[in-house]
Design an enzyme around this catalytic site. Structure first.
Site, PDB file in Angstrom:
ATOM      1  N   SER A 130       0.849  -1.201   0.000  1.00 40.72           N
ATOM      2  CA  SER A 130       0.000   0.000   0.000  1.00 40.72           C
ATOM      3  C   SER A 130       0.876   1.239   0.000  1.00 40.72           C
ATOM      4  O   SER A 130       1.673   1.443   0.923  1.00 40.72           O
ATOM      5  CB  SER A 130      -0.914  -0.003   1.234  1.00 40.72           C
ATOM      6  OG  SER A 130      -1.673   1.190   1.277  1.00 40.72           O
ATOM      7  N   ALA A 134      -1.692   4.175  -4.635  1.00 38.83           N
ATOM      8  CA  ALA A 134      -2.424   2.940  -4.944  1.00 38.83           C
ATOM      9  C   ALA A 134      -2.064   1.841  -3.961  1.00 38.83           C
ATOM     10  O   ALA A 134      -1.113   1.969  -3.177  1.00 38.83           O
ATOM     11  CB  ALA A 134      -2.106   2.504  -6.369  1.00 38.83           C
ATOM     12  N   GLN A 135      -2.834   0.757  -4.015  1.00 40.45           N
ATOM     13  CA  GLN A 135      -2.483  -0.448  -3.272  1.00 40.45           C
ATOM     14  C   GLN A 135      -2.654  -1.648  -4.192  1.00 40.45           C
ATOM     15  O   GLN A 135      -3.404  -1.597  -5.166  1.00 40.45           O
ATOM     16  CB  GLN A 135      -3.295  -0.589  -1.997  1.00 40.45           C
ATOM     17  CG  GLN A 135      -4.788  -0.645  -2.132  1.00 40.45           C
ATOM     18  CD  GLN A 135      -5.485  -0.489  -0.772  1.00 40.45           C
ATOM     19  OE1 GLN A 135      -5.251   0.490  -0.046  1.00 40.45           O
ATOM     20  NE2 GLN A 135      -6.338  -1.456  -0.439  1.00 40.45           N
ATOM     21  N   VAL A 136      -1.935  -2.732  -3.865  1.00 38.43           N
ATOM     22  CA  VAL A 136      -1.863  -3.901  -4.751  1.00 38.43           C
ATOM     23  C   VAL A 136      -2.473  -5.110  -4.061  1.00 38.43           C
ATOM     24  O   VAL A 136      -2.180  -5.383  -2.888  1.00 38.43           O
ATOM     25  CB  VAL A 136      -0.401  -4.194  -5.156  1.00 38.43           C
ATOM     26  CG1 VAL A 136      -0.340  -5.367  -6.124  1.00 38.43           C
ATOM     27  CG2 VAL A 136       0.243  -2.960  -5.782  1.00 38.43           C
ATOM     28  N   LYS A 150      -3.251  -3.548  -9.270  1.00 33.39           N
ATOM     29  CA  LYS A 150      -2.889  -2.255  -8.693  1.00 33.39           C
ATOM     30  C   LYS A 150      -4.084  -1.317  -8.842  1.00 33.39           C
ATOM     31  O   LYS A 150      -4.541  -1.058  -9.965  1.00 33.39           O
ATOM     32  CB  LYS A 150      -1.670  -1.690  -9.423  1.00 33.39           C
ATOM     33  CG  LYS A 150      -1.125  -0.393  -8.862  1.00 33.39           C
ATOM     34  CD  LYS A 150       0.132   0.006  -9.633  1.00 33.39           C
ATOM     35  CE  LYS A 150       0.715   1.321  -9.143  1.00 33.39           C
ATOM     36  NZ  LYS A 150       1.926   1.701  -9.916  1.00 33.39           N
ATOM     37  N   ASP A 285      14.190   4.802 -12.768  1.00 30.06           N
ATOM     38  CA  ASP A 285      14.430   4.594 -11.336  1.00 30.06           C
ATOM     39  C   ASP A 285      14.681   3.112 -11.038  1.00 30.06           C
ATOM     40  O   ASP A 285      13.899   2.467 -10.329  1.00 30.06           O
ATOM     41  CB  ASP A 285      13.223   5.093 -10.542  1.00 30.06           C
ATOM     42  CG  ASP A 285      13.558   5.341  -9.070  1.00 30.06           C
ATOM     43  OD1 ASP A 285      14.747   5.516  -8.761  1.00 30.06           O
ATOM     44  OD2 ASP A 285      12.634   5.360  -8.239  1.00 30.06           O
TER      45      ASP A 285
END
Length: 549
Positions: A130, A134-136, A150, A285
């Site tokens: 989280s 967003a959270q997965v 996601k 990144d």
């Protein structure tokens, strides 16, 4: 009324909160510098005892999603901030408390236009990760594939857009008042933040990036890009293949059978070099948190494609020339290539830059490139750029940072790893390819085509010019930007002088009327009205002077 449509009116409560938080941590927004005593309310002694970079990180964390993301972007801008600020901003934590599953269910069903039970045979209500945006969740498609879903948290887009609107207004105001140095445009920085954050909250952008990386690496041994399921992906929901493995951040806590850390470091470095110099499309990144080791085959898996960079072939060739000259410790050529192909502002002292650069190259470029530390070289390189007030395009900074991060990731796997030998080998390969017969002949063909066009058009254009010269109708338009600026300044000064004369006339006239006829009510009111108009003109003059100072 127009005032109700103004961004500062719509977002006044949030604007006030931003001002309060920055002031609390010792940063005044009108200068963005650290103050020790001249703020109200006074800064707590504990805050004053902290280094300013720590206070900046805490302020960004307190302000939430948008400012955390901006801090993370700034941590990559080693051309703008010193190393201590960048290192502190890298500590910004994006882990947050997950929102209730019912809210996530609503987002998924609204976006995919169907019930979760119709789309997935399984959907774990407990998230595996989280973050602020967003959270997965783990899930299984009806077709049987295990996936990671996601999901964007509710109202995040609205909050981010409100914050960016406020920052855009502050940026425009700051640039008009020349708060920053002349080489830094706050508006350009905010525009870059807006671009990055807008892309990060649009999962379709990330899905397209993932598909492109998967295509680029479909034949690359040891590198794996997860599959995307476009049919189940929208701007707020992204469904990707679930990877069973270990993130590099936890690689030493796990015991994977037959793990070769040196081989993994080499694979990661070569993958990043391929992205930049062969594909021209790279992960901006590639830190350990965005890379996994897939079990049981030990492939490197790249994740999180929200931040990417893209460069054209000509820019790639320019960067190759600069880096090769640097590895050969040829400061003169580095300065020449930078000035010709990269810099967005002119060099004020070529000699001073060359001497400073030569000192850095002599310090870090070793005979055996396996002993070279790219991070220290790049850090000192950007210190020199800031010293000479030079400005680079953001994509060039992203490339150098991606190389530094790739080396850091390799060193986490193998403490003796350095990317320099692989970089030199790749650069020479790219340069040789650019100079091979096929590429040279292709460029020669383009040059010949341009010359053919010039030779065809020259007789007609030449005759037209000579005809105009003979008839006296040939005009030359001369533009001098400096003269235009001087003209604008003269106009501005003339306006101020005129306004000052009018202001003085109102003050003198109102004073004469009021002192001589103060007992006649009608005339005394006229004098007071003159004072009011003079006050308004005075305030206008002050703002005009501040705006164009």
């Amino acid at each position: 009324m127009l005032i109700f449509q103004h961004p500062m009116y719509r977002n006044f409560k949030r604007f006030r909160e931003i001002i309060r938080v920055f002031n609390k941590y010792g940063f005044a927004l009108h200068h963005l510098v650290f103050f020790e005593r001249w703020t109200f309310p006074p800064i707590p002694k504990q805050i004053l005892a902290n280094p300013p970079q720590l206070n900046l990180r805490m302020a960004l964390e307190e302000l939430g999603t948008t400012f955390i993301k901006i801090g993370q972007i700034l941590s990559t801008r080693i051309d703008l901030l010193s190393e201590d600020y960048c290192q502190e901003l890298k500590k910004l934590q994006d882990d947050t408390t997950p929102v209730p599953f019912e809210e996530i269910r609503d987002v998924v069903e609204q976006e995919l236009k169907a019930k979760i039970e119709e789309l997935f045979s399984e959907f774990d209500p407990n998230p595996i990760a989280s973050a602020s945006i967003a959270q997965v969740h783990r899930a299984v498609l009806k077709s049987g594939e295990k996936v990671a879903v996601k999901v964007q948290k509710p109202n995040i887009e609205k909050k981010v857009n409100a914050d960016l609107e406020i920052l855009s207004y502050i940026a425009g105001f700051s640039d008009r008042l020349k708060i920053f140095s002349e080489n830094i445009s706050f508006s350009e920085l905010v525009a870059e933040f807006r671009k990055n954050l807008t892309r990060e909250i649009d999962f379709l952008y990330e899905s397209v990036n993932a598909l492109k990386f998967r295509e680029n690496f479909k034949e690359q041994e040891g590198i794996y890009i997860p599959q995307v399921f476009p049919r189940h992906s929208t701007r707020k929901v992204l469904v990707m293949e679930l990877i069973e493995g270990v993130r590099l951040t936890r690689i030493h806590d796990c015991h994977i059978q037959g793990l070769d850390c040196q081989l993994l470091a080499e694979r990661g470095a070569l993958a990043v070099l391929k992205m930049i110099f062969e594909d021209g499309f790279f992960h901006a990144d590639p830190h350990p948190g965005n890379i996994m080791v897939k079990e049981p085959d030990g492939e490197l898996v790249f994740l999180d494609f929200g931040m990417v960079g893209a460069i054209d072939s000509e820019t790639r060739v320019s960067i190759v020339k600069i880096l090769l000259a640097a590895l050969e410790k040829d400061a003169s050529r580095v300065v020449s290539y930078i000035e010709e192909d990269i810099l967005t502002v002119p060099i004020k002292s070529t000699v001073g830059l060359r001497l400073d650069l030569n000192e850095v190259l002599e310090r870090y470029i070793t005979a055996d490139l396996k002993e070279m530390n790219l991070n220290n070289l790049v850090t000192d390189f950007f210190y020199i750029l800031r010293k000479h007030n030079l400005k680079f395009p953001a994509h060039f900074v992203s490339i150098l940072r991606a190389l530094v991060v790739a080396e850091g990731t390799g060193m986490m796997l193998n403490p003796h790893f350095t990317i320099a030998p692989y970089l030199e080998k790749t650069l020479r390969k790219i340069f040789a390819h650019a100079m091979d017969y096929e590429n040279v002949s292709k460029k020669a063909f383009h040059y010949l085509f341009d010359w053919k066009k010039l030779l065809e058009e020259f007789p007609g254009k030449g005759h037209e010019i000579l005809t105009k010269l003979a008839s006296g109708r040939f005009n030359i338009k001369f533009e001098n930007k400096e003269l235009e600026e001087i003209g604008k300044k003269i106009d501005s000064i003339s306006n101020r002088v005129s306004l000052s004369i009018i202001l003085a006339a109102f003050l003198i006239g109102s004073s004469l009327i009021y002192t001589n006829y103060q007992y006649l009510k009608s005339l005394s009111i006229l004098g007071i009205l003159g004072y009011i108009i003079a006050a308004f003109l005075g305030i206008t003059l002050i703002f005009e002077m501040l705006r164009h100072r």
